[in-house]
Write a protein that holds these residues in place. Sequence first.
Motif, PDB file in Angstrom:
ATOM      1  N   THR A  16       0.079  -5.124   8.382  1.00 46.69           N
ATOM      2  CA  THR A  16       0.646  -4.167   9.332  1.00 46.69           C
ATOM      3  C   THR A  16       1.918  -3.574   8.731  1.00 46.69           C
ATOM      4  O   THR A  16       2.161  -2.366   8.819  1.00 46.69           O
ATOM      5  CB  THR A  16       0.929  -4.857  10.679  1.00 46.69           C
ATOM      6  N   GLU A  17       2.717  -4.412   8.092  1.00 49.11           N
ATOM      7  CA  GLU A  17       3.949  -3.933   7.449  1.00 49.11           C
ATOM      8  C   GLU A  17       3.636  -3.006   6.277  1.00 49.11           C
ATOM      9  O   GLU A  17       4.361  -2.034   6.042  1.00 49.11           O
ATOM     10  CB  GLU A  17       4.802  -5.117   6.994  1.00 49.11           C
ATOM     11  N   VAL A  18       2.563  -3.288   5.544  1.00 51.09           N
ATOM     12  CA  VAL A  18       2.148  -2.419   4.435  1.00 51.09           C
ATOM     13  C   VAL A  18       1.801  -1.030   4.970  1.00 51.09           C
ATOM     14  O   VAL A  18       2.247  -0.011   4.430  1.00 51.09           O
ATOM     15  CB  VAL A  18       0.938  -3.024   3.672  1.00 51.09           C
ATOM     16  N   VAL A  19       1.020  -0.976   6.033  1.00 49.52           N
ATOM     17  CA  VAL A  19       0.618   0.305   6.620  1.00 49.52           C
ATOM     18  C   VAL A  19       1.844   1.055   7.139  1.00 49.52           C
ATOM     19  O   VAL A  19       2.009   2.253   6.877  1.00 49.52           O
ATOM     20  CB  VAL A  19      -0.431   0.100   7.741  1.00 49.52           C
ATOM     21  N   ARG A  20       2.714   0.357   7.850  1.00 44.96           N
ATOM     22  CA  ARG A  20       3.929   0.998   8.371  1.00 44.96           C
ATOM     23  C   ARG A  20       4.795   1.558   7.247  1.00 44.96           C
ATOM     24  O   ARG A  20       5.325   2.677   7.363  1.00 44.96           O
ATOM     25  CB  ARG A  20       4.745  -0.002   9.184  1.00 44.96           C
ATOM     26  N   ALA A  21       4.952   0.786   6.178  1.00 47.78           N
ATOM     27  CA  ALA A  21       5.785   1.241   5.053  1.00 47.78           C
ATOM     28  C   ALA A  21       5.194   2.486   4.404  1.00 47.78           C
ATOM     29  O   ALA A  21       5.923   3.421   4.055  1.00 47.78           O
ATOM     30  CB  ALA A  21       5.932   0.120   4.026  1.00 47.78           C
ATOM     31  N   LYS A  22       3.892   2.514   4.237  1.00 48.26           N
ATOM     32  CA  LYS A  22       3.257   3.683   3.619  1.00 48.26           C
ATOM     33  C   LYS A  22       3.392   4.912   4.500  1.00 48.26           C
ATOM     34  O   LYS A  22       3.679   6.014   4.019  1.00 48.26           O
ATOM     35  CB  LYS A  22       1.784   3.402   3.302  1.00 48.26           C
ATOM     36  N   LEU A  23       3.185   4.749   5.804  1.00 47.04           N
ATOM     37  CA  LEU A  23       3.336   5.874   6.727  1.00 47.04           C
ATOM     38  C   LEU A  23       4.769   6.395   6.731  1.00 47.04           C
ATOM     39  O   LEU A  23       4.998   7.621   6.742  1.00 47.04           O
ATOM     40  CB  LEU A  23       2.902   5.476   8.143  1.00 47.04           C
ATOM     41  N   LYS A  24       5.732   5.499   6.693  1.00 45.56           N
ATOM     42  CA  LYS A  24       7.143   5.897   6.653  1.00 45.56           C
ATOM     43  C   LYS A  24       7.446   6.676   5.381  1.00 45.56           C
ATOM     44  O   LYS A  24       8.096   7.724   5.416  1.00 45.56           O
ATOM     45  CB  LYS A  24       8.039   4.659   6.747  1.00 45.56           C
ATOM     46  N   THR A  25       6.941   6.193   4.256  1.00 41.79           N
ATOM     47  CA  THR A  25       7.160   6.871   2.979  1.00 41.79           C
ATOM     48  C   THR A  25       6.521   8.254   2.978  1.00 41.79           C
ATOM     49  O   THR A  25       7.116   9.226   2.495  1.00 41.79           O
ATOM     50  CB  THR A  25       6.605   6.025   1.815  1.00 41.79           C
ATOM     51  N   MET A  26       5.327   8.356   3.531  1.00 43.12           N
ATOM     52  CA  MET A  26       4.658   9.658   3.611  1.00 43.12           C
ATOM     53  C   MET A  26       5.472  10.643   4.445  1.00 43.12           C
ATOM     54  O   MET A  26       5.608  11.813   4.071  1.00 43.12           O
ATOM     55  CB  MET A  26       3.248   9.492   4.191  1.00 43.12           C
ATOM     56  N   ARG A  27       6.036  10.166   5.565  1.00 45.56           N
ATOM     57  CA  ARG A  27       6.883  11.036   6.400  1.00 45.56           C
ATOM     58  C   ARG A  27       8.120  11.486   5.625  1.00 45.56           C
ATOM     59  O   ARG A  27       8.490  12.657   5.662  1.00 45.56           O
ATOM     60  CB  ARG A  27       7.303  10.314   7.677  1.00 45.56           C
ATOM     61  N   GLN A  28       8.756  10.558   4.917  1.00 51.15           N
ATOM     62  CA  GLN A  28       9.961  10.886   4.150  1.00 51.15           C
ATOM     63  C   GLN A  28       9.671  11.890   3.036  1.00 51.15           C
ATOM     64  O   GLN A  28      10.520  12.700   2.691  1.00 51.15           O
ATOM     65  CB  GLN A  28      10.581   9.612   3.564  1.00 51.15           C
ATOM     66  N   LEU A  29       8.473  11.835   2.490  1.00 53.00           N
ATOM     67  CA  LEU A  29       8.074  12.765   1.437  1.00 53.00           C
ATOM     68  C   LEU A  29       7.573  14.096   1.994  1.00 53.00           C
ATOM     69  O   LEU A  29       7.298  15.029   1.235  1.00 53.00           O
ATOM     70  CB  LEU A  29       6.981  12.134   0.559  1.00 53.00           C
ATOM     71  N   GLY A  30       7.439  14.164   3.310  1.00 49.19           N
ATOM     72  CA  GLY A  30       6.957  15.377   3.930  1.00 49.19           C
ATOM     73  C   GLY A  30       5.477  15.626   3.685  1.00 49.19           C
ATOM     74  O   GLY A  30       5.021  16.765   3.718  1.00 49.19           O
ATOM     75  N   LEU A  31       4.726  14.560   3.453  1.00 47.37           N
ATOM     76  CA  LEU A  31       3.291  14.694   3.216  1.00 47.37           C
ATOM     77  C   LEU A  31       2.569  14.854   4.541  1.00 47.37           C
ATOM     78  O   LEU A  31       2.664  13.996   5.420  1.00 47.37           O
ATOM     79  CB  LEU A  31       2.741  13.462   2.480  1.00 47.37           C
ATOM     80  N   ASN A  32       1.874  15.923   4.697  1.00 50.46           N
ATOM     81  CA  ASN A  32       1.097  16.164   5.914  1.00 50.46           C
ATOM     82  C   ASN A  32      -0.338  15.727   5.624  1.00 50.46           C
ATOM     83  O   ASN A  32      -1.202  16.546   5.360  1.00 50.46           O
ATOM     84  CB  ASN A  32       1.168  17.642   6.301  1.00 50.46           C
ATOM     85  N   ASP A  33      -0.560  14.423   5.656  1.00 49.45           N
ATOM     86  CA  ASP A  33      -1.847  13.862   5.261  1.00 49.45           C
ATOM     87  C   ASP A  33      -2.061  12.548   6.003  1.00 49.45           C
ATOM     88  O   ASP A  33      -1.193  12.100   6.739  1.00 49.45           O
ATOM     89  CB  ASP A  33      -1.876  13.637   3.743  1.00 49.45           C
ATOM     90  N   VAL A  34      -3.220  11.948   5.803  1.00 49.80           N
ATOM     91  CA  VAL A  34      -3.539  10.662   6.411  1.00 49.80           C
ATOM     92  C   VAL A  34      -3.928   9.669   5.319  1.00 49.80           C
ATOM     93  O   VAL A  34      -4.360  10.065   4.243  1.00 49.80           O
ATOM     94  CB  VAL A  34      -4.699  10.774   7.433  1.00 49.80           C
ATOM     95  N   ILE A  35      -3.774   8.395   5.629  1.00 50.67           N
ATOM     96  CA  ILE A  35      -4.205   7.339   4.707  1.00 50.67           C
ATOM     97  C   ILE A  35      -5.705   7.160   4.875  1.00 50.67           C
ATOM     98  O   ILE A  35      -6.176   6.895   5.981  1.00 50.67           O
ATOM     99  CB  ILE A  35      -3.496   6.005   5.005  1.00 50.67           C
ATOM    100  N   GLU A  36      -6.444   7.303   3.787  1.00 44.05           N
ATOM    101  CA  GLU A  36      -7.882   7.042   3.828  1.00 44.05           C
ATOM    102  C   GLU A  36      -8.114   5.545   3.705  1.00 44.05           C
ATOM    103  O   GLU A  36      -8.807   4.939   4.510  1.00 44.05           O
ATOM    104  CB  GLU A  36      -8.558   7.788   2.677  1.00 44.05           C
ATOM    105  N   ASP A  37      -7.562   4.955   2.666  1.00 50.21           N
ATOM    106  CA  ASP A  37      -7.560   3.506   2.540  1.00 50.21           C
ATOM    107  C   ASP A  37      -6.475   3.084   1.573  1.00 50.21           C
ATOM    108  O   ASP A  37      -5.933   3.897   0.841  1.00 50.21           O
ATOM    109  CB  ASP A  37      -8.932   2.926   2.154  1.00 50.21           C
ATOM    110  N   ILE A  38      -6.145   1.805   1.625  1.00 54.06           N
ATOM    111  CA  ILE A  38      -5.167   1.211   0.725  1.00 54.06           C
ATOM    112  C   ILE A  38      -5.878   0.072   0.013  1.00 54.06           C
ATOM    113  O   ILE A  38      -6.492  -0.779   0.653  1.00 54.06           O
ATOM    114  CB  ILE A  38      -3.945   0.665   1.498  1.00 54.06           C
ATOM    115  N   LEU A  39      -5.793   0.073  -1.315  1.00 50.68           N
ATOM    116  CA  LEU A  39      -6.422  -0.972  -2.116  1.00 50.68           C
ATOM    117  C   LEU A  39      -5.337  -1.824  -2.762  1.00 50.68           C
ATOM    118  O   LEU A  39      -4.433  -1.297  -3.412  1.00 50.68           O
ATOM    119  CB  LEU A  39      -7.294  -0.348  -3.215  1.00 50.68           C
ATOM    120  N   ILE A  40      -5.456  -3.123  -2.581  1.00 56.30           N
ATOM    121  CA  ILE A  40      -4.592  -4.074  -3.267  1.00 56.30           C
ATOM    122  C   ILE A  40      -5.504  -4.922  -4.134  1.00 56.30           C
ATOM    123  O   ILE A  40      -6.394  -5.610  -3.636  1.00 56.30           O
ATOM    124  CB  ILE A  40      -3.803  -4.945  -2.272  1.00 56.30           C
ATOM    125  N   THR A  41      -5.298  -4.840  -5.436  1.00 51.67           N
ATOM    126  CA  THR A  41      -6.133  -5.571  -6.386  1.00 51.67           C
ATOM    127  C   THR A  41      -5.375  -6.798  -6.871  1.00 51.67           C
ATOM    128  O   THR A  41      -4.305  -6.677  -7.463  1.00 51.67           O
ATOM    129  CB  THR A  41      -6.487  -4.672  -7.591  1.00 51.67           C
TER     130      THR A  41
END
Length: 119
Positions: free
Chosen positions: A48-73
């Motif tokens: 949940t924290e990973v998703v929140r952090a990514k969404l926050k970063t996207m907002r700060q970058l002004g990215l008008n997009d959505v997360i399709e998926d996040i891969l952690i290898t």
Amino acid sequence: MATIRQTLDELMTCDGAMCAAVVDSESGMMLGSTGSGVDLEVAAAGNTEVVRAKLKTMRQLGLNDVIEDILITLGKQYHLIRPSSRKEGTFVYFVLDKGKSNLALARRKLQDVDKNLTF
């Protein structure tokens, strides 16, 4: 349309599937889970924290997009996080054995089950 239980059962048919969960990203609580190999309650809260952090970063970058998926290898596992397209504020978390799975097929399966998931 598929229930949370049916969705999780469908994910577990993937080669190398270890466990999966549907998570409320507001609270970090699981709405359903299946499988073993990872403490899913801890993983749900942590991712949940990973998703929140990514969404926050996207907002700060002004990215008008959505997360399709996040891969952690990891060395032995793939961890896939897919925010639900069916219900905002939820995501599907899917863990696979790296040596027994096909990442492309697993991502496709995750995409397919998300389209049919009902809450």
